[in-house]
Design an enzyme around this catalytic site. Structure first.
Site, PDB file in Angstrom:
ATOM      1  N   GLU A  28       0.504  -1.059  -0.468  1.00 53.27           N
ATOM      2  CA  GLU A  28      -0.011   0.258  -0.013  1.00 53.27           C
ATOM      3  C   GLU A  28       0.956   1.642   0.442  1.00 53.27           C
ATOM      4  O   GLU A  28       1.702   1.473   1.134  1.00 53.27           O
ATOM      5  CB  GLU A  28      -0.832  -0.105   0.886  1.00 53.27           C
ATOM      6  N   LYS A  73      -7.884  -1.123  11.168  1.00 57.61           N
ATOM      7  CA  LYS A  73      -7.143  -0.938   9.754  1.00 57.61           C
ATOM      8  C   LYS A  73      -5.988  -0.615   9.888  1.00 57.61           C
ATOM      9  O   LYS A  73      -5.111  -1.090   8.804  1.00 57.61           O
ATOM     10  CB  LYS A  73      -8.232  -1.010   8.686  1.00 57.61           C
ATOM     11  N   ASP A 130       3.179 -14.856  11.470  1.00 59.33           N
ATOM     12  CA  ASP A 130       2.296 -15.489  10.856  1.00 59.33           C
ATOM     13  C   ASP A 130       0.567 -14.109  11.238  1.00 59.33           C
ATOM     14  O   ASP A 130       0.052 -14.350  11.819  1.00 59.33           O
ATOM     15  CB  ASP A 130       1.768 -16.732  11.654  1.00 59.33           C
ATOM     16  N   HIS A 185      -1.923  10.251   0.482  1.00 58.38           N
ATOM     17  CA  HIS A 185      -2.104   9.094   0.066  1.00 58.38           C
ATOM     18  C   HIS A 185      -1.731   9.027  -1.703  1.00 58.38           C
ATOM     19  O   HIS A 185      -0.890   8.376  -1.962  1.00 58.38           O
ATOM     20  CB  HIS A 185      -3.180   8.287   0.368  1.00 58.38           C
TER      21      HIS A 185
HETATM   22  C1  MEV Z   1      -5.423   3.883   4.856  1.00 59.82           C
HETATM   23  O1  MEV Z   1      -5.075   2.118   4.262  1.00 59.82           O
HETATM   24  C2  MEV Z   1      -5.642   3.592   6.479  1.00 59.82           C
HETATM   25  C3  MEV Z   1      -6.919   4.869   6.981  1.00 59.82           C
HETATM   26  O2  MEV Z   1      -7.780   4.129   6.496  1.00 59.82           O
HETATM   27  C4  MEV Z   1      -6.295   4.741   8.442  1.00 59.82           C
HETATM   28  C5  MEV Z   1      -7.387   4.652   8.836  1.00 59.82           C
HETATM   29  O3  MEV Z   1      -8.383   5.986   8.194  1.00 59.82           O
HETATM   30  O4  MEV Z   1      -7.634   5.763  10.755  1.00 59.82           O
HETATM   31  C6  MEV Z   1      -6.070   5.879   6.900  1.00 59.82           C
END
Ligand code: MEV
Length: 438
Positions: free
Chosen positions: A85, A280, A296, A393
């Site tokens: 990513e 996430k 793992d 991003h």
């Molecule tokens: C993207 O991979 C992760 C985010 O969505 C985490 C978050 O929203 O805190 C930027």
């Protein structure tokens, strides 16, 4: 008529590719060539990778990068990460640098207990089962002495075996709930080997137990397996600094920033839709290091998400406070990791990753992985409550778009320069590329 292929695993690699190409790829030489293109020219290395799993046709690459400048308990680390990513490694590096000048990361392993269970059915007298279990427990432990010898020498082994009555959940359902210390190994094979031996012994001893009726002797073992839920294998990571020090060149008002940050954390604590995405982001950091160090990641993911809902609702793994002018962000997570055994001694890149981390113990690796998760969370929430994440991003994603469009090195250079001062969107990149290409 649909007929399954039999003996597929016995075919050679080329035969497998031919079958695949004919059956699913319309005899595509291009697809076959791509599979072959990823073979390593070093035949031994290729074979090593093929033998990690079954039916291997090719290798699947992920970028392997490092995020430097992590000050962890006063020591400086460069953290290896395997992740596809865009912007995750950049975000980690940024957070590392930010906290380097604000005291770094403080981290501590709170405990290291791993769990395995034997699930069985028994429909006789409960008191009798308890008496049998107490008599049998030393026999169980003795029965695995061959398996535990090395682990004991390293300071690990079986910590306890408990009989748990689960009949309120399902008729006749009991468990042997076993806890282990597995030192520097993740311990899955060790735990599962002990459990399978326990269940064999438990069954054999039940048949010999005089107090049991013939029906009670027939207690039925359903399965024996480790648990990836490790709520007593916890690491705590933290960053803190005076609120006034939170300011940086982009975010001039630290009080506004701290307040917004705390509100964002509160939302992640109370709202599961947000909590999942928030966590996430944490897993972006955690998985990348777990993968790079040959651990793992599915086990880690399962365990951490279960922990995030331990109080009945899925919630944020991180928490933040401001008290007496001090901003604090912290996280406690379960992590079952190993730095010996498994891929750690086999995969050449994993070995290098562990070398980069100065050959850590499993405990040290728990600390480093937790820090990578916390750093990622700080970076994500910081962006979210200020600029939004798309700015950073999309800048990192620019290269993906250019590669999709087969941009030449010259085109890339020009557009990277152009987008230093312009917002990256898919359409703006396409527009500029078309302009360049006339
Ligand atoms: C993207 O991979 C992760 C985010 O969505 C985490 C978050 O929203 O805190 C930027």
């Amino acid at each position: 008529m649909i007929t399954p292929i039999s003996g597929f695993s016995k075919l050679g690699k080329e035969e497998k590719i031919t079958w695949l190409s004919k059956t699913y790829l319309k005899d595509s030489p291009q697809a076959e060539a791509v599979l072959r293109q990823y073979w390593n020219i070093n035949v031994q290395l290729q074979q090593l990778h093929e033998e990690f799993t079954e039916n291997t046709l090719s290798n699947f690459y992920l970028p392997f990068g490092i995020a430097p400048n992590f000050l962890i308990n006063g020591e400086l680390y460069a953290i290896p990460m395997a992740i596809e990513e865009s912007s995750v490694i950049a975000a980690a590096s940024k957070a590392a640098k930010y906290w380097f000048t604000r005291g770094g990361f403080k981290v501590q392993v709170l405990n290291t207990v791993k769990i395995g269970q034997i699930h069985f059915l028994y429909s006789g007298d409960h008191k009798k089962l308890e008496r049998f279990f107490n008599a049998c427990k030393p026999v169980l432990i003795d029965s695995v002495s061959n398996i535990t010898r090395n682990m004991k020498e390293r300071g690990g082994g079986i910590l306890n075996i408990e009989l748990r009555d689960k009949t309120d959940l399902m008729e006749g359902y009991f468990q042997l709930h076993c806890s282990f210390e597995t030192k520097d190994s993740m311990g899955a094979n060790f735990i599962n080997s002990c459990l399978e031996k326990f269940s064999e012994t438990f069954k054999a001893e039940a048949i010999k137990y005089d107090e049991f009726t013939s029906e009670e002797k027939e207690l039925e073992i359903i399965m024996s397996i480790l648990s990836n839920y490790v709520p007593d294998c916890i690491v705590r990571a933290e960053v803190s600094c005076p609120v006034a020090d939170l300011a940086d060149e982009k975010h001039k008002d630290p009080d506004v920033f701290a307040e917004k940050f705390l509100t964002a954390l509160k939302i992640a604590e109370i709202e599961p839709y947000r909590a999942v995405t928030h966590n996430k982001g944490i897993m972006n950091g955690i998985d990348a290091v777990v993968l790079a160090t040959g651990n793992d990641f599915r086990a880690v993911e399962a365990g951490i998400h279960a922990y995030a809902s331990k109080d009945g609702q899925y919630t944020s793994l991180t928490h933040a406070t401001v008290k007496d002018g001090i901003f604090k962000l912290w996280m406690e997570i379960p992590l079952a990791l190993g730095t010996v055994g498994g891929l750690t001694n086999l995969h050449p890149l994993v070995k290098v990753a562990l070398q980069i981390l100065q050959k850590p113990t499993a405990k040290k690796l728990m600390e480093i992985v937790a820090v990578a998760g916390l750093a990622q969370n700080f970076a994500a929430v910081k962006s979210l409550v200020t600029t939004g994440i798309q700015q950073g991003h999309m800048k990192m994603h620019l290269m993906n778009i250019l590669n999709q469009q087969n941009a030449t090195p010259q085109e890339k250079e020009k557009l990277i320069h152009y987008f230093k001062h312009h917002t990256v969107t898919h359409s703006s990149v396409m527009e500029q590329l078309e302009l360049l290409r006339g």
